[in-house]
Design a protein around this motif. Structure first.
Motif, PDB file in Angstrom:
ATOM      1  N   GLU A  27       0.800  -1.215   0.000  1.00 59.13           N
ATOM      2  CA  GLU A  27       0.000   0.000   0.000  1.00 59.13           C
ATOM      3  C   GLU A  27       0.841   1.279   0.000  1.00 59.13           C
ATOM      4  OE1 GLU A  27      -2.421  -0.416   3.438  1.00 59.13           O
ATOM      5  OE2 GLU A  27      -3.642  -2.016   2.576  1.00 59.13           O
ATOM      6  N   LYS A  61      -4.213   4.924  -9.657  1.00 59.36           N
ATOM      7  CA  LYS A  61      -4.099   3.473  -9.557  1.00 59.36           C
ATOM      8  C   LYS A  61      -4.052   2.877 -10.952  1.00 59.36           C
ATOM      9  CE  LYS A  61      -6.295   2.951  -5.071  1.00 59.36           C
ATOM     10  NZ  LYS A  61      -7.465   2.499  -4.299  1.00 59.36           N
ATOM     11  N   ASP A  87      -9.251   7.771  -7.731  1.00 60.86           N
ATOM     12  CA  ASP A  87      -8.451   6.600  -7.331  1.00 60.86           C
ATOM     13  C   ASP A  87      -6.955   6.892  -7.434  1.00 60.86           C
ATOM     14  OD1 ASP A  87      -8.516   6.795 -10.093  1.00 60.86           O
ATOM     15  OD2 ASP A  87      -8.525   4.623 -10.418  1.00 60.86           O
ATOM     16  N   TYR A  88      -6.535   7.998  -6.801  1.00 57.88           N
ATOM     17  CA  TYR A  88      -5.121   8.340  -6.884  1.00 57.88           C
ATOM     18  C   TYR A  88      -4.336   7.646  -5.777  1.00 57.88           C
ATOM     19  CZ  TYR A  88      -7.469  12.235  -4.454  1.00 57.88           C
ATOM     20  OH  TYR A  88      -8.290  12.997  -3.677  1.00 57.88           O
ATOM     21  N   ARG A  89      -3.141   7.201  -6.158  1.00 52.41           N
ATOM     22  CA  ARG A  89      -2.234   6.561  -5.219  1.00 52.41           C
ATOM     23  C   ARG A  89      -1.372   7.589  -4.505  1.00 52.41           C
ATOM     24  NH1 ARG A  89       0.955   3.085  -9.206  1.00 52.41           N
ATOM     25  NH2 ARG A  89       1.960   2.195  -7.379  1.00 52.41           N
TER      26      ARG A  89
END
Length: 199
Positions: A27, A61, A87-89
């Motif tokens: 993660e 992502k 959905d950004y990492r």
């Protein structure tokens, strides 16, 4: 039977922290990338290096290729606008903690936006010539800058949509089109997650 149960419990006790460690590793956000020579700002469509000031990059992502942003304001707007992916990492912005001039920062120094301290309303402008929100990895550096140049210091989660989309402007101005980029929504109640529940 009791020996088998003890052995199973012991094995589980040993493997559980290992599994948790592997999950944390998986993660971990990807590191920021160096600005490529052909990096183009998402909203302005121009080469990032054609603009002075701090920049941003968002890594979504499923890809390691960043979405490049010509200013910090644009990077923060990306997280606020409901039409953009959520959905950004990682969301990186230029760290100004050691920059003598915010218009000419070290573009290899990055800070994750959600860990940064931001100076608002300092009178500084960003790469697109608009009022800029200035990011610092170090709280002390942010507060010293605000003391010297004016402005207030906030964390990412304390920023409002108004402060992001129209920095340095009255909140009522957010309802007006600023002419910067297509499709910028100024509705402070429109979806998403992050600062003040709107990003």
């Amino acid at each position: 039977m009791r020996t088998l149960l003890k052995a199973t419990l012991l094995a589980a006790a040993v493997l559980l922290p290992l599994a948790a460690c592997q999950q944390k590793t998986a993660e971990a956000p990807p590191p920021p990338q160096a600005i490529a020579a052909d990096a183009v700002g998402r909203y302005c469509g121009m080469n990032l290096m054609d603009h002075p000031g701090p920049k941003g990059q968002v890594i979504l992502k499923g890809t390691d290729k960043p979405v490049w942003l010509s200013s910090v304001r644009d990077a923060l707007a990306f997280t606020a606008l409901p039409e953009e992916p959520k959905d950004y990492r990682a969301v990186y912005v230029t760290d100004l903690a050691r920059a003598a001039d915010p218009r000419n920062p070290d573009l290899s120094a990055w800070v994750e936006a959600r860990q940064a301290w931001f100076v608002l309303n300092s009178g500084q402008t960003g790469g697109m010539g608009e009022a800029e929100t200035l990011p610092f990895a170090d709280e002390g550096a942010a507060r010293r800058f605000a003391a010297a140049h004016g402005g207030t210091v906030k964390r990412f989660t304390d920023l409002t949509v108004e402060e992001i989309l129209m920095p340095g402007q009255p909140e009522s101005a957010v309802s007006e089109d600023d002419g910067h980029g297509a499709g910028h929504s100024a509705d402070p109640h429109s979806g998403g997650h992050g600062p003040k529940g709107a990003l």
